[in-house]
Design an enzyme around this catalytic site. Structure first.
Site, short mmCIF file in Angstrom:
data_model
loop_
_atom_site.label_atom_id
_atom_site.label_comp_id
_atom_site.label_asym_id
_atom_site.label_seq_id
_atom_site.Cartn_x
_atom_site.Cartn_y
_atom_site.Cartn_z
CB SER A 124 -0.89 -0.01 1.26
OG SER A 124 -1.47 1.25 1.47
CE1 TYR A 148 -3.26 0.09 5.03
CE2 TYR A 148 -3.91 -2.18 5.41
CZ TYR A 148 -3.63 -1.13 4.54
OH TYR A 148 -3.70 -1.33 3.18
CE LYS A 152 -1.55 -4.10 3.24
NZ LYS A 152 -1.95 -5.32 2.54
#
Ligand code: WQD
Length: 336
Positions: A124, A148, A152
């Protein structure tokens, strides 16, 4: 070749599934349906004209994943499975570290126990944090601003370490910017549970009258109209980017990390205006305070993806809005 899509019943995964069939490949969906709906399988059959194989279970179950890889004779894996709500990750970090990092390690261990060494990972643009400038190239500094994004970033580092340890791995890391829109059939699309975190699904729910108005989080950013600027990319372009990434890994056998974006940004107000034009529906909005963790601008320099994968985004913001509206107006309650 049989391709395993972990989280393949989800938004990006289901669109990539359809694109794989179109490219003559055979998708096998692996999903625990914790954040997706089984109805998507019937919709995919309508789109592709064939039943799509599905294995229901959790990517954290390493022994089972290995068994699926062998039984389904998987040649490559596209790894989408994971939690992806930024706000939720701040409130429940362990859920994110367990599911996202634990899930990736479990998948990689299962693959290592078989002969399958080709993986495309759904990363992302969040790994760039608040970029020093825009557009963003792949060599920009990575820093996380929430658990989050941290997951990644950590998974990207795990893949790098794996590559050093075993050169036989072929790893494609794709850093998505802001996926929006839906398949032109209107049969599959974004179906967030509860109140949408992301802009486009919230806009479409306002347009169908499910929400009274849109909150515009911040109108005082240093951007042309004061609202946040992002690189919105049509989910069909993103799906085709995965097919191109897979083919590059299988043909050239070299690993890569690329941005998947359009290369230009649109503001919140520009998205609202484009959506009203595409849908013919008003989208009332109210100015609201900035959302913690948001950045002013984030958009890609997609030149490397074009050079390495021969891929570029071709669909416009109007296409994104028109397709998002066709999905939402045809499915007011999503897949329910
Ligand atoms: C876009 C713009 C908001 C909602 C995040 C993740 C990213 C990816 C996509 C998973 C911003 C504004 C939004 C609303 C608004 N997630 N906005 N009102 O934050 O760029 O990216 O989602 O893969 O990894 O970081 O996307 O759609 O939430 O916000 O004004 O109700 O819309 O402030 O400027 P974001 P978003």
């Amino acid at each position: 070749m049989n391709i395993l899509l972990t989280g393949g019943a989800g938004y990006i995964g289901s669109h990539t599934c359809a694109a794989l069939v179109e490219a003559g490949l055979v998708p096998v969906i692996l999903d625990n349906f914790s954040n997706s709906h089984p109805a998507v399988l019937e919709r995919l059959q309508q789109i592709t004209g064939q039943a799509v194989a599905c294995e229901k279970g959790d990517v954290l179950d390493t022994a089972w994943v290995r068994q699926v890889l062998e039984r389904r004779q998987i040649g490559a894996v596209l790894h989408f499975a994971g939690d992806k709500a930024v706000g939720e990750s701040v409130a429940q970090p362990l859920k994110y570290y367990r599911n996202n990092i634990g899930g990736a390690v479990s998948l990689l261990e299962a693959m290592q126990a078989t002969s399958c060494r080709t993986l495309v990972f759904s990363s992302s643009a969040t790994v760039y944090g608040d970029p020093a400038s825009v557009p963003i190239t792949e060599d920009f500094a990575r820093r996380h601003t929430n658990p989050y994004g941290h997951t990644k970033l950590v998974i990207e580092d795990i893949l790098s370490a794996l590559q050093v340890a075993d050169a036989s791995w072929r790893l494609g890391v794709l850093r998505y910017f802001n996926p929006v829109g839906a398949h032109p059939s209107g049969l599959i699309g974004e179906d967030p549970s509860g109140i949408p975190n992301n802009l486009m699904p919230f806009v479409t729910q306002v347009a169908i009258g499910k929400r009274p108005f849109l909150n515009v989080y911040g109108t005082d950013y240093p951007t042309p109209d004061g609202t946040g600027v992002r690189d919105y990319i049509h989910v069909q372009d993103l799906a085709e980017g995965h097919v191109a990434a897979l083919k590059a890994l299988l043909d050239k056998k070299e690993s890569f990390t690329v941005n998947l974006g359009t290369g230009h940004g649109n503001s919140v107000l520009e998205v609202v205006k484009a959506f009203e034009a595409a849908s013919g529906r008003p989208v009332p909005f109210q100015a609201a305070p900035r959302r913690p963790g948001d950045v002013a601008q984030c958009y890609a320099d997609p030149a490397l993806a074009r050079r390495l994968l021969g891929w570029r985004a071709t669909r416009s913001l109007d296409d994104m809005c028109r397709d998002a509206w066709r999905w939402q107006s045809g499915n007011p309650e999503g897949y329910k």
